[in-house]
Scaffold this active site. Structure first.
Site, PDB file in Angstrom:
ATOM      1  N   GLY A 103      36.870  -0.733 -32.939  1.00  0.00           N
ATOM      2  CA  GLY A 103      35.802  -0.258 -33.815  1.00  0.00           C
ATOM      3  C   GLY A 103      36.304   0.928 -34.603  1.00  0.00           C
ATOM      4  O   GLY A 103      37.225   1.629 -34.180  1.00  0.00           O
TER       5      GLY A 103
ATOM      6  N   GLN B 173      35.628   8.448 -39.440  1.00  0.00           N
ATOM      7  CA  GLN B 173      37.006   8.529 -38.945  1.00  0.00           C
ATOM      8  C   GLN B 173      38.044   8.329 -40.041  1.00  0.00           C
ATOM      9  O   GLN B 173      39.239   8.513 -39.789  1.00  0.00           O
ATOM     10  CB  GLN B 173      37.227   7.496 -37.843  1.00  0.00           C
ATOM     11  CG  GLN B 173      36.420   7.814 -36.587  1.00  0.00           C
ATOM     12  CD  GLN B 173      36.701   6.788 -35.521  1.00  0.00           C
ATOM     13  OE1 GLN B 173      36.119   5.711 -35.530  1.00  0.00           O
ATOM     14  NE2 GLN B 173      37.608   7.092 -34.613  1.00  0.00           N
TER      15      GLN B 173
ATOM     16  N   HIS C  75      29.298   7.912 -33.718  1.00  0.00           N
ATOM     17  CA  HIS C  75      30.062   8.533 -34.814  1.00  0.00           C
ATOM     18  C   HIS C  75      29.177   8.754 -36.040  1.00  0.00           C
ATOM     19  O   HIS C  75      29.337   9.748 -36.746  1.00  0.00           O
ATOM     20  CB  HIS C  75      31.245   7.644 -35.221  1.00  0.00           C
ATOM     21  CG  HIS C  75      32.462   7.783 -34.358  1.00  0.00           C
ATOM     22  ND1 HIS C  75      33.160   8.961 -34.221  1.00  0.00           N
ATOM     23  CD2 HIS C  75      33.128   6.877 -33.587  1.00  0.00           C
ATOM     24  CE1 HIS C  75      34.210   8.771 -33.421  1.00  0.00           C
ATOM     25  NE2 HIS C  75      34.206   7.519 -33.011  1.00  0.00           N
TER      26      HIS C  75
HETATM   27 NI    NI Z   1      35.600   6.608 -31.745  1.00  0.00          NI
END
Ligand code: NI
Length: 192
Positions: A45, A50, A144
């Protein structure tokens, strides 16, 4: 295009993200790049935060876990503006890692079943239950989008034990098999 994965220590990982209002070519490109980035790294994932983008988007592909559960082969999905509506069941431990924290893996406790509302890559809305490893990957990535990372889910004692490793990641003193972007070094200020 493979994008560098933002490391722990970068503020973008700790901020809640903005909703996505429309699908355009740039969104399509971001989704393609995120899949390419994830496949170039040992990840199941990847959230937009990110790769440095504070937008409510993550991608997953659970195929790497298909040895444990054949149903996970080809379980590939895009989640836009995802919300967890319900979480249920007895919490269970599962060993998690995160591409923003190379070298760290830890058992994390979460509930096994979730009801999600989300838009897919065509901006179609879905309401759907997920369980087991599917739910687990989604919960990690969903965090996240809220500015939550998996170390926030660890017991303080465990997190303290990892402090040295976490500092090394912040400083970029860590090896990863994929391209990473580390937090900018703090400028030293001198008082005259
Ligand atoms: Ni992560």
């Amino acid at each position: 295009m493979i994008l560098p994965v933002v490391s722990h220590g970068n503020s973008v990982l700790k901020k809640p993200t903005s909703s996505i209002t429309k699908k355009d070519e740039s969104l399509e490109r971001i989704i393609d790049d995120m899949f390419e980035t994830m496949y170039a790294a040992p990840g199941v994932g990847l959230a937009a935060t990110q790769v440095g983008l504070s937008i409510n988007l993550f991608v997953i592909d659970a195929s790497d876990y298909s040895e444990d559960d054949p149903e996970l082969e080809g379980f590939k999905k895009v989640f836009i503006n995802a919300e967890i509506l319900e979480e249920e069941g007895e919490e269970w431990l599962f060993n998690e890692g995160c591409l923003s924290f190379p070298g760290i893996r830890e058992d994390i406790s979460r509930k096994p079943r979730i009801l999600m509302r989300y838009l897919d890559e065509n901006m179609q809305e879905h309401e759907e239950w997920f369980d087991g490893i599917k739910a687990r990957i989604i919960q990690h990535e969903y965090d996240h989008t809220r500015g939550i990372v998996f170390i926030d889910r660890m017991k303080p004692l465990k997190r303290n034990l990892l402090q040295g490793k976490l500092n090394d990641i912040k400083k970029g003193n860590v090896k990863a098999s994929y391209k990473m972007s580390f937090a900018p070094k703090k400028k030293k200020t001198f008082i005259k």
